[in-house]
Design an enzyme around this catalytic site. Structure first.
Site, PDB file in Angstrom:
ATOM      1  N   TRP A  18     -34.109  36.061 -44.753  1.00 55.22           N
ATOM      2  CA  TRP A  18     -35.376  36.527 -44.167  1.00 55.22           C
ATOM      3  C   TRP A  18     -35.753  37.860 -44.814  1.00 55.22           C
ATOM      4  O   TRP A  18     -34.884  38.735 -44.966  1.00 55.22           O
ATOM      5  CB  TRP A  18     -35.172  36.712 -42.659  1.00 55.22           C
ATOM      6  N   HIS A  48     -28.385  34.916 -39.282  1.00 57.16           N
ATOM      7  CA  HIS A  48     -29.450  33.924 -39.491  1.00 57.16           C
ATOM      8  C   HIS A  48     -29.577  33.536 -40.961  1.00 57.16           C
ATOM      9  O   HIS A  48     -30.684  33.341 -41.482  1.00 57.16           O
ATOM     10  CB  HIS A  48     -30.774  34.435 -38.913  1.00 57.16           C
ATOM     11  N   HIS A  52     -27.889  27.576 -39.762  1.00 56.98           N
ATOM     12  CA  HIS A  52     -27.347  28.366 -38.650  1.00 56.98           C
ATOM     13  C   HIS A  52     -27.965  27.952 -37.324  1.00 56.98           C
ATOM     14  O   HIS A  52     -29.007  27.289 -37.288  1.00 56.98           O
ATOM     15  CB  HIS A  52     -27.611  29.861 -38.897  1.00 56.98           C
ATOM     16  N   ASP A  54     -29.338  29.415 -33.486  1.00 55.94           N
ATOM     17  CA  ASP A  54     -29.809  30.598 -32.767  1.00 55.94           C
ATOM     18  C   ASP A  54     -29.225  30.597 -31.361  1.00 55.94           C
ATOM     19  O   ASP A  54     -29.233  29.555 -30.693  1.00 55.94           O
ATOM     20  CB  ASP A  54     -31.336  30.560 -32.590  1.00 55.94           C
ATOM     21  N   HIS A  58     -30.983  36.140 -29.509  1.00 59.46           N
ATOM     22  CA  HIS A  58     -31.775  36.452 -30.712  1.00 59.46           C
ATOM     23  C   HIS A  58     -33.190  36.930 -30.347  1.00 59.46           C
ATOM     24  O   HIS A  58     -33.753  37.781 -31.014  1.00 59.46           O
ATOM     25  CB  HIS A  58     -31.832  35.207 -31.594  1.00 59.46           C
ATOM     26  N   HIS A 159     -39.442  29.447 -30.122  1.00 62.45           N
ATOM     27  CA  HIS A 159     -38.062  29.805 -29.741  1.00 62.45           C
ATOM     28  C   HIS A 159     -37.951  29.933 -28.213  1.00 62.45           C
ATOM     29  O   HIS A 159     -37.041  29.384 -27.596  1.00 62.45           O
ATOM     30  CB  HIS A 159     -37.655  31.141 -30.369  1.00 62.45           C
ATOM     31  N   GLU A 171     -31.290  25.678 -37.524  1.00 66.51           N
ATOM     32  CA  GLU A 171     -32.280  25.957 -38.573  1.00 66.51           C
ATOM     33  C   GLU A 171     -31.644  25.906 -39.964  1.00 66.51           C
ATOM     34  O   GLU A 171     -30.436  26.052 -40.111  1.00 66.51           O
ATOM     35  CB  GLU A 171     -32.895  27.352 -38.346  1.00 66.51           C
TER      36      GLU A 171
HETATM   37  N1  LIG Z   1     -36.373  33.733 -36.103  1.00 73.42           N
HETATM   38  C1  LIG Z   1     -35.661  33.622 -37.360  1.00 73.42           C
HETATM   39  C2  LIG Z   1     -35.229  34.933 -37.891  1.00 73.42           C
HETATM   40  C3  LIG Z   1     -36.157  36.055 -37.764  1.00 73.42           C
HETATM   41  O1  LIG Z   1     -37.215  35.964 -37.175  1.00 73.42           O
HETATM   42  C4  LIG Z   1     -35.743  37.292 -38.432  1.00 73.42           C
HETATM   43  C5  LIG Z   1     -34.523  37.359 -39.062  1.00 73.42           C
HETATM   44  C6  LIG Z   1     -34.113  38.525 -39.671  1.00 73.42           C
HETATM   45  C7  LIG Z   1     -34.908  39.626 -39.674  1.00 73.42           C
HETATM   46  C8  LIG Z   1     -36.151  39.572 -39.052  1.00 73.42           C
HETATM   47  C9  LIG Z   1     -36.561  38.401 -38.419  1.00 73.42           C
HETATM   48  N2  LIG Z   1     -37.767  38.316 -37.770  1.00 73.42           N
HETATM   49  C10 LIG Z   1     -38.590  39.444 -37.748  1.00 73.42           C
HETATM   50  O2  LIG Z   1     -39.689  39.452 -37.299  1.00 73.42           O
HETATM   51  C11 LIG Z   1     -34.416  32.814 -37.113  1.00 73.42           C
HETATM   52  O3  LIG Z   1     -34.226  32.366 -36.007  1.00 73.42           O
HETATM   53  O4  LIG Z   1     -33.602  32.673 -38.005  1.00 73.42           O
HETATM   54 ZN   LIG Z   2     -34.756  30.838 -35.111  1.00 74.96          ZN
HETATM   55 ZN   LIG Z   3     -32.108  31.875 -36.695  1.00 68.88          ZN
END
Ligand SMILES: N[C@@H](CC(=O)c1ccccc1NC=O)C(=O)O
Ligand SMILES: [Zn+2]
Ligand SMILES: [Zn+2]
Length: 208
Positions: A18, A48, A52, A54, A58, A159, A171
């Protein structure tokens, strides 16, 4: 022969994460030469990364951590459905897909076509799909995408809504070669006591 098929992303130092998140790194931090007996590796990663799950923590400070999740969700029969070229994932897109008796639903979208780059946009799960799926008995939703929400979402409505409806999130699957149908799935999280997510080794095997 009915072999297990790996549907996980490989974890190497080039795996995309990410934007802004901790890069993945594996290195030998204590080498054979230094220790006198063995190589000892060190892994740095975001929870993440790659394929992976969640945990609700998270996106909810009061939500369950990885250790609190029921491992039975992550092993058992799963149906793979193929939804290529969709702009979103909702009841309309799943109309006509038989979900009878399906507890684990894996959706192949093919929307993350070049895994060497983080996608700039992905088809998001419509929050309303959560109730639709839970009414039909689905308890785990897996996608070949890095998130169930849009990349730029700050609300993370899908989510939240999936969690409210008792549906757990998997995911970053690799389903490129996987034909729709019924499989057994195993994608167990690590027993991380505090974590908001966990890498998994996701594998499937054709049923019958
Ligand atoms: N929702 C994503 C991850 C995510 O949103 C995220 C992961 C790392 C750093 C920032 C993130 N989102 C920031 O708005 C997930 O579940 O993997
Ligand atoms: Zn997610
Ligand atoms: Zn995730």
């Amino acid at each position: 022969m009915n072999k297990w098929i790996d549907i996980s992303q490989r974890l190497d130092n080039n795996i995309v994460v990410w934007p802004g998140d901790t890069p993945f790194s594996y290195k030998v931090s204590w080498s054979m030469e230094e220790s006198g007996s063995c190589n000892v590796g060190e892994i740095t990663m975001s929870a993440h990364t790659g394929t992976h799950i969640d945990a609700p923590f998270h996106f909810d400070n009061d939500g369950k951590r990885v250790i609190d999740l029921d491992i039975n969700l992550y092993i058992g029969p799963a149906r793979v459905v193929h939804l290529p070229n969709v702009a979103k994932i909702g009841g309309k897109e799943l109309n006509g897909v038989d979900l009878g008796g399906v507890e684990r639903l894996l959706i192949r979208t093919d929307a993350w076509s070049d895994r060497r780059a983080f996608p700039s946009s992905i088809p998001p799960v419509e929050p309303g799909l959560a109730a639709y799926l839970s009414e039909r008995g689905v308890r785990l939703l897996g996608l070949d995408l890095p998130s169930v929400d849009a990349i730029d979402s700050k609300e993370l409505s899908a989510h939240h809504e999936l969690t409210r409806c008792g549906i757990h999130i998997l995911e970053g699957l690799v389903l490129d070669e996987v034909e729709p149908g019924d499989y057994e799935l195993a994608a167990l999280p690590l027993p991380l006591v505090e974590a908001d997510g966990s890498p998994v080794r996701a594998v499937i095997r054709k049923l019958r």
